[in-house]
Design a protein around this motif. Structure first.
Motif, short mmCIF file in Angstrom:
data_model
loop_
_atom_site.label_atom_id
_atom_site.label_comp_id
_atom_site.label_asym_id
_atom_site.label_seq_id
_atom_site.Cartn_x
_atom_site.Cartn_y
_atom_site.Cartn_z
N TYR A 143 -1.86 -0.64 2.94
CA TYR A 143 -0.59 -0.96 2.29
C TYR A 143 -0.05 -2.31 2.75
O TYR A 143 0.46 -3.09 1.95
N GLY A 144 -0.19 -2.57 4.05
CA GLY A 144 0.30 -3.85 4.59
C GLY A 144 -0.39 -5.02 3.91
O GLY A 144 0.26 -5.97 3.45
N ALA A 145 -1.71 -4.96 3.84
CA ALA A 145 -2.47 -6.06 3.24
C ALA A 145 -2.17 -6.18 1.75
O ALA A 145 -1.99 -7.28 1.22
N ALA A 146 -2.08 -5.04 1.07
CA ALA A 146 -1.83 -5.06 -0.37
C ALA A 146 -0.47 -5.68 -0.68
O ALA A 146 -0.32 -6.41 -1.66
N TYR A 167 2.50 8.14 -6.24
CA TYR A 167 1.52 7.71 -7.24
C TYR A 167 0.60 6.63 -6.71
O TYR A 167 -0.45 6.36 -7.27
N GLY A 168 1.04 5.97 -5.66
CA GLY A 168 0.19 4.94 -5.09
C GLY A 168 0.46 3.58 -5.67
O GLY A 168 1.36 3.38 -6.48
N LEU A 169 -0.37 2.66 -5.23
CA LEU A 169 -0.20 1.27 -5.57
C LEU A 169 -1.42 0.86 -6.37
O LEU A 169 -2.54 1.09 -5.95
N SER A 170 -1.20 0.24 -7.54
CA SER A 170 -2.39 -0.20 -8.27
C SER A 170 -2.26 -1.67 -8.66
O SER A 170 -1.21 -2.28 -8.45
N HIS A 225 -10.57 -1.94 2.06
CA HIS A 225 -10.62 -0.84 1.10
C HIS A 225 -9.67 -1.11 -0.08
O HIS A 225 -10.07 -1.01 -1.24
N ALA A 226 -8.43 -1.48 0.24
CA ALA A 226 -7.43 -1.69 -0.81
C ALA A 226 -7.87 -2.80 -1.76
O ALA A 226 -7.66 -2.71 -2.98
N ILE A 260 -4.62 2.22 -4.31
CA ILE A 260 -4.57 3.08 -3.12
C ILE A 260 -3.49 4.12 -3.33
O ILE A 260 -2.46 3.86 -3.95
N GLN A 261 -3.75 5.32 -2.84
CA GLN A 261 -2.77 6.40 -2.92
C GLN A 261 -2.61 7.00 -1.53
O GLN A 261 -3.55 6.96 -0.74
#
Lengths: 327, 292, 255
Positions: free
Chosen positions: A79-82, A147-150, A223-224, A230-231
């Motif tokens: 999440y931080g990187a995204a 729902y996550g981040l897309s 990964h992201a 990512i969820q």
């Protein structure tokens, strides 16, 4: 006669050339379409899993602590990187660094209060933290909530993942094979004796935990940026468990063991993919059987090396070295 | 105030479930020092057995409850014999990983067997609502509490007044000394798994009639939370698990009741971390330090 | 000034006074013994001296500076090292790694140097290796440097534990039953070794021991502890003939 330093440098340059050749060949095959996207995906997964397993091994295997919340730190890194690429539009390298550092900071925050707990209690605490991190992500709408981040840009590729995997293994094995690594291992061996011999056990426990978390964050960032989405559920207890299994099967305290296990289990997992639920049943049975018959894992605490096969000659060399100093 | 009382009632119902599962965790940990991660899945199997008995065989509540408890007791013993006994002297992590392996096996084995879809529990008990001062209590909540309290009393009786209970306490105190005193340690451990699993099965059936819905992965979260409850009370301590279960249920109901239901899960784990940092041995636990 | 001065040290465990008003002074280069029947509180004293237990009252001073409240590793950095009654080696590591770990506080390179493998790392490692080998040689363990500590015979494990404590470069060495489990021959050699390292390293040594031949043979000064209290202090000859000591060891009737 060459100094030890020069000799080591030569050896390292040799290893680097081999790695570069390996990277080049695979890269060529991916670009030329010889390796299809499905195999490429699995190569990427292997790299990410090696980073995760080796970094968890530092905590569980070398330091002898018992973390089962590694996926939580991976989530922080992801999440931080995204956030950095998606919202701040900064370069990928900065995003990865930020994700890793953020996970490392979380490692310090989690480690300081909990690392004085022993064994099972620490395990539960890390599991709890993994769940808390996930629970918080679910509740923050800005980063997508449940729902996550897309729409994360696909910036990670074979080159990034290969070299960052190499970097992770190098940093962790250099750490482990130094006086700091020995201090870390002494805590696993006998914490009371380590403390009595002048080792600041709290410092080294937190240090191992932080380095481990940092690289888990790096894996999360990769990964992201490979899977665009990512969820929170990607980083649940099952994911932590997957990583733990690699470490235990490979041998706690063996970096090469973790690498071999990460490769083998990623391939196994991919080949069982079509079986859906049956895949996890087989996986579970395999795990139970291995634990029943080889609880120390594939490698134990040993490292794989080609000199393993010529153990005698190595012993001889060691003895001569010893007496030379003794005289 | 009404919200508070209402959530207290809901919390006690939920807490009963946690307490019943937590008892099995705590008893098993007390006797073999193993976090039996598969315990939450025994609860899931119990729920499915209850579903099978009521929906397919058309049994009524009590026979279904008893059948589920007996079958799960056997399941618990089988798991212990096949997976844990051979590892009794292996490193702790090996046993823990095996437990997680058994857990996965039960979850996905069940998924293969009954498909992953959510099943609706039949209405074995027609819901009746009672109203007091604006607070609603259902007959199901009453039954959950009655069954839970009855089982707890029975457990207290077994642990304190019967031979097997004495043997369990002796083995959890000192395995070798118990063995030297002529106690069959293996049978005692089996019995502990059987009793713990039966209690989890009861919780599973109760949850089925309370929430009406079951699925193969339903055991994961309640399992983890029951474990939190066991730690909260002091792992290895039976009254601790009961108290911890009820406390956790009430706290969760309060969090949901005041509109923060998404924070329900993190809150449980925050409690866990606080208790571990402040008093790792739990509310009822005593400190023991390593001899140097 | 005394190197170690312990004043009115007391500790209780849950209401039970394990050690009360314990006093002890060691001058630089002393070689003293702490004896007493089982359960007298000798190891508890060691545990307080090394920061494992926090005393409930009293003070411990090394060179005039208080050690109370410091963590075990900090006390070690001040120059106090110990061995354990029930051997606590890093048993799955090699003999030499056991020593290198004890040298850790004197390592010449940092975290960054280790991870980046700077030249300082190699020279630092080489120095640690050489120093460890020197110590092993003194303790006649150099030929076993590559073996796992757990595979050594019992007597050698005890010697290794002393060597490891020496690697932290202490001024004060605390030995908790160094001869336990050794045969008379090994005990005799150990006596010589203890005397020798005291001279060679200018050490002060306090040891707990049940083997009276060792205590009487090497210690110049003996403190006798019974039920958590000092009942006698003196030279070996004085202690041998002390009524209270004989009573403590053999019971009232014998005296």
């Amino acid at each position: 006669m060459m100094s030890m330093f020069e000799r080591k440098i030569k050896k390292q340059i040799g290893i680097l050339l081999i790695l570069a050749a390996f990277w080049g060949v695979i890269d060529f095959m991916i670009k030329g379409g010889i390796i299809n996207p499905y195999y490429e995906l699995n190569l990427i997964l292997i790299g990410i899993n090696i980073i995760l397993a080796v970094s968890l091994n530092l905590i569980n295997g070398f330091n002898g602590q018992f973390s089962i919340g590694h996926a939580g730190f991976m989530a922080v890194g992801a999440y931080g990187a995204a956030m950095i690429t998606l919202k701040a539009h900064l370069p990928f390298a900065i995003a990865l660094l930020f994700g890793a550092l953020l996970a490392g900071i979380c490692g310090i925050l989690v480690g300081l209060p909990t690392l004085r707990l022993r064994g099972d209690y620490l395990a539960i605490a890390t599991l709890g933290f993994g769940e808390i991190i996930r629970g918080l992500i679910v509740n923050i709408d800005y980063i997508g909530g449940a729902y996550g981040l897309s729409g994360i840009p696909k910036l990670a590729n074979w080159t990034w993942i290969f070299w960052l995997t190499v970097l992770t293994v190098l940093v962790i094995s250099n750490f482990v094979n130094s006086t700091h690594g020995r201090a870390t291992i002494s805590i696993r061996e006998n914490e009371i004796a380590a403390e009595a011999m002048g080792i600041n056990t709290t410092k080294y426990k937190v240090m191992a935990f932080t380095i481990g978390s940092l690289f888990a964050g790096l894996a999360g960032g990769l990964h992201a940026h490979y899977f665009y989405t990512i969820q929170p559920n990607t980083f649940n207890f099952l994911k932590s468990f997957d990583i733990l299994v690699m470490v235990v099967l490979g041998g706690q305290g063996s970096i090469t063991g973790s690498i071999i296990a990460a490769i083998a289990l990623t391939i196994l997992s991919a080949s069982l993919q079509k079986l859906a639920a049956l895949r996890l049943v087989i996986y579970a049975l395999l795990l139970i059987v291995v634990m029943l018959f080889r609880p120390q894992g594939l490698m134990g605490t040993k490292e794989f090396s080609f000199s393993m096969f010529s153990k005698k000659s190595k012993d001889k060399e060691g003895k001569q070295h010893g007496t030379a100093i003794g005289q | 105030m009404e919200v508070f009382l209402q959530q207290l009632i809901n919390g006690i119902s939920l807490g009963s479930i946690y307490a019943l599962i937590a008892l099995g965790y705590t008893m098993v940990y007390g006797i073999v020092q193993l976090i039996n991660f598969a315990h939450g899945d025994v609860y899931m199997v119990g729920a499915y057995l209850g579903f099978f008995a009521t929906a397919i065989l058309g049994w009524s509540f009590l026979p279904a409850l008893l059948m589920s408890m007996v079958v799960c007791a056997i399941l618990g013993m089988v798991i212990e014999k096949l997976a844990y006994t051979p590892l009794r002297n292996a490193p702790r992590i090996a046993a823990l990983i095996t437990a997680i392996g058994v857990s996965l096996f039960l979850e996905y084995g069940m998924m293969l067997l009954v498909s992953p879809q959510v099943r609706t529990f039949p209405q074995v008990l027609t819901e009746v609502q009672y109203k007091f001062f604006g607070v609603v209590i259902t007959n199901r909540q009453v039954i959950i509490l009655v069954v839970t309290v009855a089982l707890m009393l029975l457990l207290q009786y077994i642990v304190h007044k019967t031979m097997i209970g004495k043997a369990m306490r002796a083995v959890s105190h000192d395995k070798q000394a118990a063995q030297l005193m002529g106690i069959n340690v293996n049978n005692t451990i089996s019995a502990t798994f059987a009793i713990g699993s039966a209690l989890a099965a009861a919780a599973g059936v109760l949850v089925g009639i309370y929430y009406n819905a079951i699925n193969p992965l339903m055991g994961i979260m309640p399992g983890l939370k029951a474990f939190v409850a066991a730690v909260l009370g002091g792992i290895g301590i039976i009254p601790g698990a009961m108290t911890g279960g009820f406390l956790l249920g009430i706290v969760e109901a309060m969090v949901s009741g005041y509109g923060k239901s998404l924070y329900r899960d993190p809150v449980a784990f925050v409690i866990l971390i606080i208790i571990l940092i402040v008093k790792p041995t739990g509310l009822f636990g005593k400190n023991v330090r390593e001899k140097v | 000034m005394a190197l170690l001065s312990v004043n009115d040290l007391s500790i209780s465990f849950g209401g039970l006074k394990a050690v009360s008003d314990f006093n002890l002074k060691l001058q630089k280069n002393d070689l003293a013994g702490l004896i007493g029947p089982n359960g007298a509180g000798k190891t508890t004293v060691f545990n307080m001296l090394t920061g494992v237990y926090l005393p409930s009252a009293g003070d411990i001073q090394l060179d005039g500076k208080s050690l109370v409240g410091l963590k075990p590793y900090q006390i070690n950095h001040r120059g106090v090292a110990r061995t354990f009654q029930n051997i606590r080696l890093f048993s799955d590591l090699t003999v030499i790694d056991n020593l290198k770990i004890a040298y850790h506080s004197h390592a010449k390179y940092g975290l960054f140097g280790a991870i980046c493998r700077l030249p300082g790392f190699y020279s630092g490692e080489k120095e640690m290796h050489e120093k460890s080998m020197e110590l092993l040689k003194i303790f006649k363990l150099d030929h076993k440097y590559g073996e796992l500590a757990k595979n050594l015979p019992y007597g050698e494990q005890r010697r290794l534990e002393i060597a490891r404590a020496m690697a932290t470069q202490p001024r004060l060495l605390l030995l908790d039953e160094p001869a336990a489990g050794m045969n008379p021959q090994e005990t005799h050699e150990l006596m010589g070794l203890i005397r020798w390292i005291r001279e060679e390293f200018d050490l002060t040594i306090l040891l707990i021991e049940h083997d009276m031949s060792l205590v009487m043979g090497v210690c110049e000064n003996i403190f006798v502890l019974d039920y958590g209290q000092i009942i006698a202090v003196g030279t070996p000859d004085e202690i041998r003939n002390n009524r209270r000591v004989i009573e403590a060891y053999l019971g009232e009737e014998a005296s």
